[in-house]
Design a protein around this motif. Structure first.
Motif, short mmCIF file in Angstrom:
data_model
loop_
_atom_site.label_atom_id
_atom_site.label_comp_id
_atom_site.label_asym_id
_atom_site.label_seq_id
_atom_site.Cartn_x
_atom_site.Cartn_y
_atom_site.Cartn_z
N ALA A 56 4.13 15.79 -3.28
CA ALA A 56 4.71 14.71 -3.88
C ALA A 56 5.74 15.08 -3.01
CB ALA A 56 5.24 14.76 -5.24
N VAL A 57 5.53 15.54 -1.23
CA VAL A 57 7.15 15.58 0.06
C VAL A 57 6.86 15.08 1.02
CG1 VAL A 57 7.43 17.57 -0.94
CG2 VAL A 57 5.76 17.13 0.71
N ALA A 58 6.37 13.53 0.64
CA ALA A 58 5.22 12.77 1.97
C ALA A 58 7.19 12.04 2.13
CB ALA A 58 4.74 12.13 1.83
N PRO A 59 7.31 11.74 3.44
CA PRO A 59 8.63 10.91 3.90
C PRO A 59 8.45 9.64 3.87
CG PRO A 59 7.52 12.28 4.99
CD PRO A 59 7.28 12.41 4.81
N ALA A 60 9.25 9.29 3.55
CA ALA A 60 8.95 7.04 3.33
C ALA A 60 9.46 7.12 4.80
CB ALA A 60 10.09 6.39 2.79
N ILE A 61 8.51 5.68 4.69
CA ILE A 61 8.51 5.11 6.09
C ILE A 61 10.08 4.53 6.50
CG2 ILE A 61 7.41 3.00 8.03
CD1 ILE A 61 4.69 4.17 6.90
N PRO A 62 10.71 4.40 7.08
CA PRO A 62 11.95 3.99 7.08
C PRO A 62 11.91 2.25 6.90
CG PRO A 62 12.21 5.77 8.54
CD PRO A 62 11.05 5.06 7.94
N GLY A 63 11.10 1.73 8.01
CA GLY A 63 11.07 -0.19 7.94
C GLY A 63 10.99 -0.11 6.12
N SER A 64 9.50 0.25 6.21
CA SER A 64 9.39 -0.19 4.71
C SER A 64 10.34 -0.02 3.90
CB SER A 64 8.08 0.54 4.35
OG SER A 64 6.69 -0.23 5.75
N LEU A 65 10.96 1.23 4.01
CA LEU A 65 11.91 1.51 2.86
C LEU A 65 13.49 -0.37 1.98
CD1 LEU A 65 12.97 3.30 -0.05
CD2 LEU A 65 14.12 4.47 1.77
N LYS A 66 13.24 0.26 4.14
CA LYS A 66 14.10 -0.97 4.31
C LYS A 66 13.26 -2.39 3.42
CE LYS A 66 17.42 -3.29 7.43
NZ LYS A 66 17.43 -3.09 8.80
N LEU A 67 12.54 -2.80 3.96
CA LEU A 67 12.22 -3.86 3.74
C LEU A 67 11.98 -4.08 2.00
CD1 LEU A 67 9.92 -6.38 3.66
CD2 LEU A 67 8.36 -5.48 4.26
N TYR A 68 11.54 -2.50 0.89
CA TYR A 68 11.51 -3.38 -0.26
C TYR A 68 12.43 -2.81 -0.59
CZ TYR A 68 11.37 -0.36 -4.79
OH TYR A 68 11.56 0.40 -6.07
N LYS A 69 14.08 -2.59 -0.46
CA LYS A 69 14.98 -3.12 -0.99
C LYS A 69 15.86 -4.07 -0.96
CE LYS A 69 16.95 1.57 -0.87
NZ LYS A 69 17.47 2.23 0.23
N GLN A 70 15.56 -4.65 0.51
CA GLN A 70 15.24 -6.38 1.14
C GLN A 70 14.35 -7.56 -0.03
OE1 GLN A 70 14.95 -6.27 4.86
NE2 GLN A 70 15.59 -6.44 5.44
N LEU A 71 12.98 -6.74 -0.23
CA LEU A 71 12.43 -8.06 -1.29
C LEU A 71 12.49 -7.71 -2.81
CD1 LEU A 71 8.49 -6.38 0.32
CD2 LEU A 71 10.18 -8.64 0.43
N ILE A 72 13.37 -6.71 -3.49
CA ILE A 72 14.09 -6.43 -4.53
C ILE A 72 15.53 -7.49 -4.54
CG2 ILE A 72 15.06 -5.44 -6.08
CD1 ILE A 72 13.27 -3.49 -5.28
N LYS A 73 15.88 -7.65 -3.88
CA LYS A 73 17.33 -7.79 -3.90
C LYS A 73 17.13 -9.97 -3.78
CE LYS A 73 20.59 -4.68 -1.75
NZ LYS A 73 21.51 -4.61 -0.12
N ASP A 80 0.58 -1.24 -0.05
CA ASP A 80 -0.38 -0.31 -0.08
C ASP A 80 0.36 0.96 0.34
OD1 ASP A 80 -2.31 1.72 0.26
OD2 ASP A 80 -2.08 1.29 2.38
N ILE A 81 0.10 2.35 0.14
CA ILE A 81 1.50 3.43 -0.71
C ILE A 81 0.86 4.45 1.41
CG2 ILE A 81 1.25 5.65 -1.60
CD1 ILE A 81 1.40 4.32 -4.34
N ASP A 82 -0.38 5.38 1.24
CA ASP A 82 -0.49 5.92 2.59
C ASP A 82 -0.81 5.33 3.49
OD1 ASP A 82 -0.74 8.79 1.95
OD2 ASP A 82 -3.03 7.12 0.03
N GLU A 83 0.80 5.38 4.43
CA GLU A 83 0.54 5.10 5.84
C GLU A 83 1.61 3.46 6.00
OE1 GLU A 83 1.05 8.07 7.32
OE2 GLU A 83 -0.55 8.34 6.49
N THR A 84 2.25 3.24 4.78
CA THR A 84 2.72 1.69 4.45
C THR A 84 3.88 1.95 4.17
OG1 THR A 84 0.69 0.86 4.18
CG2 THR A 84 2.52 -0.35 3.41
N THR A 85 4.17 2.88 2.83
CA THR A 85 5.84 2.56 2.52
C THR A 85 6.01 4.77 2.38
OG1 THR A 85 4.34 3.36 0.36
CG2 THR A 85 5.10 1.71 -0.14
N LEU A 86 4.89 5.00 2.25
CA LEU A 86 4.44 6.81 2.43
C LEU A 86 3.97 7.07 3.74
CD1 LEU A 86 3.66 7.95 -0.69
CD2 LEU A 86 6.25 8.16 0.04
N SER A 87 4.23 8.46 4.68
CA SER A 87 3.56 8.31 5.34
C SER A 87 3.22 10.21 5.76
CB SER A 87 5.46 8.70 6.47
OG SER A 87 4.26 9.81 8.08
N ASN A 88 2.26 9.83 5.86
CA ASN A 88 1.73 11.56 6.09
C ASN A 88 1.85 12.27 7.13
OD1 ASN A 88 0.59 10.92 2.90
ND2 ASN A 88 -0.09 9.67 3.66
#
Length: 207
Positions: free
Chosen positions: A160-177, A124-132
């Motif tokens: 288009a200035v919402a910050p990433a949720i750090p834990g989700s961004l880390k998970l995103y990169k791990q899943l790609i690997k 999801d995006i809101d409050e999952t990958t991006l934080s409002n």
């Protein structure tokens, strides 16, 4: 809270000495273990950071919301605005997000991936990958204690200035690997598709 029962243990106490036994047991426990066996209120009158709540217990309200036991609520109670704000802006919220992301990664590692390009992970995006949170912290929003204003939120989304949720961004990169193809699912209207894509890429969701 569930009552505790043990059907295998039975204690018989003479009727006349019952109250004396209970009194002595209470005193003995309190004296022997002054810290470990302290009795704490199940419904304290202060919440996160010690904020006082006169008419509602915000810990109980939050639990009811998170467990979906409170139905059809639309606003954060005014008495809980500071409690919610302190949680969302504080370390505990980030720790909670990190914990969930770590558990998701542990789950993903245990899957038998085919690596044929069809292994998909949906975010999801809101409050999952991006934080409002920067938006919710505005005085005009007050962490959801003021009625939702769609026009105001659309303006925030368009920036288009919402910050990433750090834990989700880390998970995103791990899943790609691991070999997952990432898909983003959102209820955002089509008119804001481009700002959303721009926002995601700007904070690190680049694939």
């Amino acid at each position: 809270m569930l009552p505790l029962h043990n059907t295998n243990i039975h204690i018989t106490i003479p009727k006349m000495g019952c109250w004396f036994f209970i009194l002595m047991l209470t005193i003995t426990t309190a004296v022997a273990s002054p810290i470990k066996n302290q009795v704490h209120l199940l419904r304290p009158h202060s919440g996160s950071a010690g904020y006082k709540h006169s008419d509602i217990n915000c810990l109980s309200w939050r639990l009811a919301v998170e467990t979906d036991n409170l139905q059809d609520w639309t606003l954060v109670p005014q008495a809980c605005k500071d409690y919610v704000g302190h949680y969302m802006l504080g370390k505990q919220y980030r720790d909670d997000c990190d914990f969930v992301a770590a558990e998701a990664y542990n789950y993903a590692k245990g899957l038998n991936l085919t690596k044929d390009g069809k292994d998909i992970w949906v975010f999801d995006i809101d409050e999952t990958t991006l934080s409002n949170i920067p938006y919710y912290a505005l005085d005009s929003v007050a962490f959801g204690s003021i009625p939702y204003n769609a026009t105001s939120f659309d303006k925030w989304t368009a920036k288009a200035v919402a910050p990433a949720i750090p834990g989700s961004l880390k998970l995103y990169k791990q899943l790609i690997k691991l070999g997952f193809k990432i898909v983003f699912l959102t209820g955002t209207r089509e008119a804001f598709k481009e700002p959303r894509i721009k926002n995601l890429k700007a904070v690190g969701y680049t694939q």
